[in-house]
Design a protein around this motif. Sequence first.
Motif, short mmCIF file in Angstrom:
data_model
loop_
_atom_site.label_atom_id
_atom_site.label_comp_id
_atom_site.label_asym_id
_atom_site.label_seq_id
_atom_site.Cartn_x
_atom_site.Cartn_y
_atom_site.Cartn_z
N PHE A 150 -3.96 17.57 43.19
CA PHE A 150 -4.18 16.78 41.91
C PHE A 150 -4.04 17.28 40.67
N GLY A 151 -3.11 18.61 40.77
CA GLY A 151 -2.56 19.12 39.33
C GLY A 151 -3.97 19.78 38.70
N CYS A 152 -5.08 19.93 39.19
CA CYS A 152 -5.96 20.36 38.54
C CYS A 152 -6.53 19.66 37.44
N GLY A 153 -6.31 18.14 37.64
CA GLY A 153 -6.33 17.33 36.57
C GLY A 153 -5.55 17.09 35.53
N ASN A 154 -4.43 17.81 35.64
CA ASN A 154 -3.33 17.65 34.89
C ASN A 154 -2.19 16.79 35.24
N LEU A 155 -1.94 15.65 34.57
CA LEU A 155 -1.10 14.71 35.27
C LEU A 155 0.35 15.25 35.46
N GLN A 156 0.80 16.09 34.56
CA GLN A 156 2.27 16.70 34.54
C GLN A 156 2.34 17.66 35.65
N GLN A 157 1.18 18.08 36.21
CA GLN A 157 1.20 19.04 37.29
C GLN A 157 0.96 18.64 39.01
#
Length: 303
Positions: A150-157
Amino acid sequence: MNTEAPVVPGSLTARPAVPSWPAPASGGESVHRELFRLNRTPLDSRLLARVEEIERDWILPLVRSVESATAPVADRADWQRRLAGLLARERAGNPAAEYLAERASREEFAYVVREFALDGLTEAQNFFPAVPRLPIKAQMAVMRVLIDEFGCGNLQQAHSQLYRLLLAELGLPQEPEHFLDTTGDETFQFLNVFYWLTQRAPHVEYFLGALAYLEASIPDAFTHQARACARLGIRHGRYYTEHLHIDTFHMREMQLAIKEYEAAYGLDPTRLWTGARLLSRLIGGAFDAAVARARESAGGVRA
């Protein structure tokens, strides 16, 4: 004089409708598509009974067939040796994967991307129910995997966002409900098995073995998709290249989760091996079927 109508709270902006899965076509649907819809739906006792009925006729016999063909695994080290052997055999070559990497057209590649859209757009969402079935130290290892997904909470990841970008570049929809009618039963089986593994399988070791296999196999498997993206000039191939990097870490975390599970509860390594072989069969079948259909959709299998 103010002639404006009084403002009614909540009336100025209508709330957007929550997306829902389309109703089945009048001609009905396959049980694997039905099971996927049910797995994504709040279940009452009637719907849960239907889920269990489908799984009783599908996944339980499949697991028994895998188990019956499985020699007992001596210990965790034996499990690791067998997993390494399975990965080596798969790495040795797959005609469908080589075709996708070296010869598939952009349209054929887009077909395969579309086929696995329900996986990419819901990635790892069905893993969470397994967490409370694990001891705390194994929970932490699995959660480190999920946090990355889940991108460590970063949408772009987030991996699902990377898949959306790939879909957009290929001119495909970006929401899961658009793919129910275009996804094959082989892919639905791969998707549905994790709902069973995490929620209803009698032993969570099946899940641990399956996810350990998946995380260990993806870096080699996605090398072919990454090569196809580079060859075809597809800019948003990062969904695949990100997995080449991060799943090496995830592979280690899953082996740690298994070690911690053994330390806390003991371990049946044969169940790990059953889970790995089960998932290898399902994801391999889904991928081969997707590439075959992509080639057929392009006007027949090329020489």
